[in-house]
Write a protein that holds these residues in place. Structure first.
Motif, PDB file in Angstrom:
ATOM      1  N   THR A  78       0.825  -1.205   0.000  1.00 33.82           N
ATOM      2  CA  THR A  78       0.000   0.000   0.000  1.00 33.82           C
ATOM      3  C   THR A  78       0.862   1.259   0.000  1.00 33.82           C
ATOM      4  OG1 THR A  78      -0.152  -0.272   2.367  1.00 33.82           O
ATOM      5  CG2 THR A  78      -2.072  -0.901   1.080  1.00 33.82           C
ATOM      6  N   PHE A  80       3.830   1.428  -1.262  1.00 33.47           N
ATOM      7  CA  PHE A  80       4.729   1.460  -2.416  1.00 33.47           C
ATOM      8  C   PHE A  80       4.355   2.560  -3.403  1.00 33.47           C
ATOM      9  CE2 PHE A  80       5.514  -0.034  -6.803  1.00 33.47           C
ATOM     10  CZ  PHE A  80       6.894   0.103  -6.789  1.00 33.47           C
ATOM     11  N   THR A  81       3.043   2.684  -3.693  1.00 32.50           N
ATOM     12  CA  THR A  81       2.641   3.701  -4.663  1.00 32.50           C
ATOM     13  C   THR A  81       2.505   5.078  -4.039  1.00 32.50           C
ATOM     14  OG1 THR A  81       0.420   2.901  -4.270  1.00 32.50           O
ATOM     15  CG2 THR A  81       1.436   2.315  -6.370  1.00 32.50           C
ATOM     16  N   SER A  82       2.210   5.117  -2.735  1.00 29.58           N
ATOM     17  CA  SER A  82       1.802   6.408  -2.190  1.00 29.58           C
ATOM     18  C   SER A  82       2.921   7.172  -1.501  1.00 29.58           C
ATOM     19  CB  SER A  82       0.632   6.187  -1.211  1.00 29.58           C
ATOM     20  OG  SER A  82       0.973   5.183  -0.293  1.00 29.58           O
ATOM     21  N   PRO A 281      -2.053  -7.980  -8.971  1.00 30.88           N
ATOM     22  CA  PRO A 281      -1.142  -6.914  -8.545  1.00 30.88           C
ATOM     23  C   PRO A 281      -0.285  -7.280  -7.334  1.00 30.88           C
ATOM     24  CG  PRO A 281      -3.358  -6.090  -8.911  1.00 30.88           C
ATOM     25  CD  PRO A 281      -3.447  -7.569  -8.936  1.00 30.88           C
ATOM     26  N   ARG A 284       3.546  -7.790  -7.728  1.00 33.27           N
ATOM     27  CA  ARG A 284       4.553  -6.742  -7.896  1.00 33.27           C
ATOM     28  C   ARG A 284       5.497  -6.685  -6.705  1.00 33.27           C
ATOM     29  NH1 ARG A 284       2.125  -1.345  -9.231  1.00 33.27           N
ATOM     30  NH2 ARG A 284       2.454  -1.822 -11.413  1.00 33.27           N
TER      31      ARG A 284
ATOM     32  N   THR B 259       2.023   1.785 -14.407  1.00 28.19           N
ATOM     33  CA  THR B 259       3.230   2.289 -13.775  1.00 28.19           C
ATOM     34  C   THR B 259       2.842   2.859 -12.411  1.00 28.19           C
ATOM     35  OG1 THR B 259       2.858   4.440 -14.775  1.00 28.19           O
ATOM     36  CG2 THR B 259       4.283   2.927 -15.972  1.00 28.19           C
ATOM     37  N   THR B 260       3.844   3.234 -11.627  1.00 32.99           N
ATOM     38  CA  THR B 260       3.512   3.761 -10.314  1.00 32.99           C
ATOM     39  C   THR B 260       2.836   5.133 -10.418  1.00 32.99           C
ATOM     40  OG1 THR B 260       5.796   4.447 -10.229  1.00 32.99           O
ATOM     41  CG2 THR B 260       5.218   2.538  -8.934  1.00 32.99           C
ATOM     42  N   ASP B 263      -0.761   4.375 -11.067  1.00 35.28           N
ATOM     43  CA  ASP B 263      -1.392   3.979  -9.808  1.00 35.28           C
ATOM     44  C   ASP B 263      -1.625   5.199  -8.926  1.00 35.28           C
ATOM     45  OD1 ASP B 263      -1.666   1.293 -10.168  1.00 35.28           O
ATOM     46  OD2 ASP B 263       0.270   0.782  -9.270  1.00 35.28           O
ATOM     47  N   ASN B 264      -0.590   6.029  -8.875  1.00 37.19           N
ATOM     48  CA  ASN B 264      -0.631   7.163  -7.979  1.00 37.19           C
ATOM     49  C   ASN B 264      -1.732   8.150  -8.358  1.00 37.19           C
ATOM     50  OD1 ASN B 264       0.528   7.966  -5.636  1.00 37.19           O
ATOM     51  ND2 ASN B 264       1.871   9.469  -6.644  1.00 37.19           N
ATOM     52  N   ASN B 267      -4.694   6.769  -6.928  1.00 35.19           N
ATOM     53  CA  ASN B 267      -4.616   6.738  -5.476  1.00 35.19           C
ATOM     54  C   ASN B 267      -4.822   8.122  -4.863  1.00 35.19           C
ATOM     55  OD1 ASN B 267      -4.290   5.293  -3.103  1.00 35.19           O
ATOM     56  ND2 ASN B 267      -2.101   5.763  -2.978  1.00 35.19           N
ATOM     57  N   GLY B 287      -3.773  -0.871  -6.550  1.00 34.65           N
ATOM     58  CA  GLY B 287      -2.984   0.273  -6.987  1.00 34.65           C
ATOM     59  C   GLY B 287      -3.352   1.551  -6.255  1.00 34.65           C
ATOM     60  N   PRO B 289      -4.820   1.961  -2.870  1.00 35.55           N
ATOM     61  CA  PRO B 289      -5.342   1.468  -1.583  1.00 35.55           C
ATOM     62  C   PRO B 289      -5.951   2.554  -0.697  1.00 35.55           C
ATOM     63  CG  PRO B 289      -2.942   1.481  -1.580  1.00 35.55           C
ATOM     64  CD  PRO B 289      -3.366   1.772  -2.976  1.00 35.55           C
ATOM     65  N   ASP B 290      -5.486   3.810  -0.869  1.00 33.29           N
ATOM     66  CA  ASP B 290      -5.998   4.876  -0.001  1.00 33.29           C
ATOM     67  C   ASP B 290      -7.436   5.256  -0.319  1.00 33.29           C
ATOM     68  OD1 ASP B 290      -3.510   4.806   0.992  1.00 33.29           O
ATOM     69  OD2 ASP B 290      -2.846   6.743   0.200  1.00 33.29           O
TER      70      ASP B 290
END
Lengths: 319, 444
Positions: A78, A80-82, A281, A284, B259-260, B263-264, B267, B287, B289-290
């Motif tokens: 969780t 990782f992306t944020s 996912p 990853r 890509t991140t 995702d971002n 998010n 991708g 989660p928030d």
């Protein structure tokens, strides 16, 4: 090559031993050596700075991805992306590793062992074969020697990738595809290793020494293993390292040959997981931490062997 | 002297390589369609091999092996189809050691069909009768419109619907769009808040194909012998112009997908909707989660108000390769794998596969509310969408090349070099060339 080689190692040897024995002398001696090029102090500062800059830039360039990988490996999926990709969030490295090695009954560990077996075993045998072949080409005279050498040299030019499909078709004929041997056997040959071993044997193993061994009653095989191999060690370590890395990174051959994931090397396994990231996912995270762990054996190999490499280089050339 | 020697060496090497390759092509004797009489049960124990890249498929196959001691299936695996497994299939067909069964996505099936890699299972017991068990359009994907032909058993599907941030639409008083026209209006309103309504994916050409599919278009056609390439049909042009307009007006973002940063964007609420397939539900959940609990799913916007049509993105089938000695048993396994509740439930749980079987859409796991989507039973929307996917969309035999070429054009288009339509036009030309280069009959 033999005429050029002795000079730089002798310098290295001096620099290596000098600080331990009498620290100041090294510093005093340097300007004396530099006297003929006395015009250069300003230039040398400049060139040193620029050399350092170039090295720093490249070091950064090479290390940032590894840093990123390490940081990413410590994050939960969780975060990782944020969170900031180049700095830590909550430290989950242990959990990630635990998850990875327990995922699907530890298939990842199996892949690592496979990689170590392919690369370690393959490189070891390839080095022995290359050493024998190169030594024979350098020290024995027989008809067809140059032709043989040129064929091997031609082998250096053929990329391994181009051979994967023909190898697959040949192995299909003898029902050896999808086995450990289908990846292991092609890894046992290293044309570059033969080339290097020949050149190095010619330069570092004096004929007189072999002659002396013969006079003392040693057979050819014994001479090779007790005398020549030791003199050739630096080259052999190089061959081993190159071959180890080449097999470890050889991804295409396993991709073409293997279907059963119990035979996969770690590169192919991670690639297979990565190709599933769109639909699953969670994978990853496993790919990231798996990639991080998979570079450790390479680092260990290099750290252990570079010592032999440098020492050997000096030893070989002084004689 | 050494130069001549070297030349000889090179010539020798080249010759041996050519000889090897020659061997392989000579050795291939793929004879194409199995005829009807061929599909008889074998006697004694049968061992089958099955290549699939679905993680966890071993567990499903174990269930079958337990119940069928006479038909034992061994699982082989690898990367996903375009990641290398398709190429491996072709190599194996050439070398004569292809597995009995393999997973093949719908868009790759025509390629294997053209290369005579697939066994026609129509004569196998129960296969033709199984047509009614599957969602109508999926059957069209595996029989290529031929009667008395079944080249694979449908496995999963990707009917498309719209994921959207219900909280943001409500908070900003923007109506959830039900037509593409409303979608463009909403895009302006969303842009006014500083966010984007969605991200236009520059490299998911099969998503774009899904949008064309929804608009009633088809990219290929086959009349039994000749192929027709139609990347620039009216429907394609309509969809391309629509998205080009949104891109031109900076109403959609153009991050590379998966890509991140992509995702971002989801998010952080920088992108609000995603017209995607059923399996995409999990992509958002992991991708972004928030944003748990803030998403909902609605049917895809329509081209005409009151219409009811959907596109499809992805999905695969289980095919039996030519050369399999046990097509009967292989077909039985493929039918069980893709229709039994037990198998479909396991596949859904381990790999989020959304079934192609009608009964599969009613699995208990697909009826539950999903927590990430605020408890909405989102798969009801996809089940509805699945029933409104047109059965007429046809894939071509060189999709990898088509995807690559169009994707190159799309990547250029999102940076302002050319347009989506130009990418399709050049993809049309290069696809025709590729077909000709492979001696596949094509109409211009």
């Amino acid at each position: 090559m033999s005429r050029v080689a002795p000079t730089p190692p002798r310098d290295t040897a001096v620099v290596d031993t000098a600080p331990a024995a009498q620290p100041p002398s090294g510093r005093i001696r340097r300007p004396q050596q530099g006297q003929p090029r006395a015009r250069g102090p300003r230039e040398s500062v400049l060139s040193r700075v620029s050399a350092m800059t170039v090295m720093a830039v490249f070091t950064l360039y090479f290390l940032v991805p590894i840093w990123w990988l390490f940081v990413a490996g410590t994050k939960s999926s969780t975060q990782f992306t944020s969170t900031n990709p180049l700095w830590f969030a909550d430290f989950n490295l242990i959990e990630n590793v635990t998850n990875l090695v327990t995922y699907r009954d530890g298939v990842y560990l199996r892949w690592m062992l496979n990689s170590v077996a392919y690369a370690g075993g393959g490189a070891l045998i390839a080095t022995i074969l290359a050493a024998m072949c190169g030594y024979a080409l350098a020290k024995y005279r027989f008809p067809g020697r140059e032709t043989l050498f040129n064929v091997v040299l031609g082998g250096v030019l053929v990329p391994a990738t181009a051979l994967a499909l023909p190898l697959f078709l040949i192995f299909s004929q003898i029902n050896l595809t999808n086995t450990f041997w289908s990846v292991f056997l092609p890894s046992l040959v290293s044309p570059f290793g033969v080339y290097l071993a020949r050149i190095y044997a010619a330069a570092s193993v004096p004929d007189e020494l072999i002659e002396a061994a013969r006079l003392d009653g040693a057979g050819e095989v014994r001479t090779f293993f007790t005398v020549s191999v030791r003199l050739m060690t630096p080259a052999l370590v190089t061959v081993f390292l190159f071959q180890f890395v080449a097999i470890w990174n050889n991804f295409f051959l396993p991709l073409v040959m293997l279907r059963d994931e119990t035979f996969f090397p770690v590169t192919l396994g991670l690639y297979a997981w990565n190709s599933q990231v769109n639909q699953i996912p969670e994978l990853r995270g496993y790919v990231l931490i798996g990639a991080l762990l998979s570079i450790i054996p390479l680092i260990i190999t290099f750290l252990l062997l570079q010592r032999f490499w440098r020492n050997g280089l000096g030893a070989g050339s002084v004689k | 002297m050494s130069r001549t020697k070297r030349a000889v060496v090179v010539a020798l090497l080249t010759a041996s390589t050519v000889a090897l390759v020659g061997c392989s092509t000579g050795g291939s004797s793929a004879s194409g369609d199995a005829d009807a009489a061929a599909c008889e049960p074998s006697t004694g124990q049968v061992d089958l091999t099955f290549t699939s890249w679905i993680p966890g498929i071993e567990d499903v196959v174990d269930v079958w092996n337990e119940a069928n001691p006479d038909i034992q299936v061994a699982v082989q695996t690898g990367p996903n189809g375009n990641g290398g497994t398709y190429q491996n299939f072709f190599n194996q067909l050439k070398a004569g050691n292809a597995p009995d069964l393999g997973q093949i996505e719908y868009d790759a099936l025509p390629n294997f069909r053209v290369q005579n890699g697939l066994t026609n299972l129509a004569a196998c017991d129960g296969v033709l009768d199984a047509q009614s068990d599957f969602v109508d359009w999926t059957w069209g994907q595996v029989n290529f419109g031929e009667d008395d032909a079944v080249y694979a058993i449908p496995q999963d599907s990707g009917p498309m619907a719209m994921f959207y941030r219900s909280d943001l639409f409500a908070a900003n008083n923007i109506a959830v769009p039900t037509t593409w026209e409303e979608y463009a209006v909403a895009a302006e309103q969303v842009r006014a808040t500083g966010a984007y309504i969605t991200n236009f994916s520059q490299s998911d050409i099969n998503q774009f194909a899904g949008l064309v599919w929804q608009a009633g278009g088809s990219w290929f056609e086959n009349d039994g012998t000749d192929w027709t390439v139609d990347l620039t049909s009216d429907a394609s042009v309509k969809v391309a112009d629509y998205w080009q307009d949104l891109i031109d007006r900076d109403l959609v973002s153009t991050n590379p997908p998966w890509t991140t940063e992509w995702d971002n964007a989801y998010n952080t609420g920088a992108a609000w909707t995603w017209d995607s397939a059923a399996w995409g539900a999990n992509s958002i959940a992991s991708g972004a989660p928030d944003t748990a609990g803030k998403w909902s799913v609605a049917p895809s916007p329509q081209w005409e108000a009151g219409d009811d049509s959907s596109g499809n993105w992805g999905g695969s089938s289980t095919a039996v390769f030519t050369g399999s000695e046990h097509p009967y048993e292989a077909a039985q396994f493929a039918l069980w794998l893709n229709t039994s509740d037990e198998s479909l439930t396991m596949l859904n749980e381990s790999a989020n596969l959304y079934p192609a079987a009608k009964e599969g859409l009613n699995l208990p796991v697909l009826k539950e509310g999903v927590e990430f989507y605020g408890g909405q039973p989102i798969y009801d929307v996809f089940a509805e969408a699945s029933s409104t996917v047109s059965p007429d969309f046809v894939w071509g035999p060189t999709m990898t090349q088509t995807y690559n070429d169009v994707s190159d054009g799309f990547k250029a288009a999102v940076t302002g070099q050319g347009t989506l339509l130009e990418a399709l036009t050049s993809g049309q030309t290069s696809t025709i060339d590729a077909l000709k280069a492979q001696s596949i009959p094509v109409k211009e």
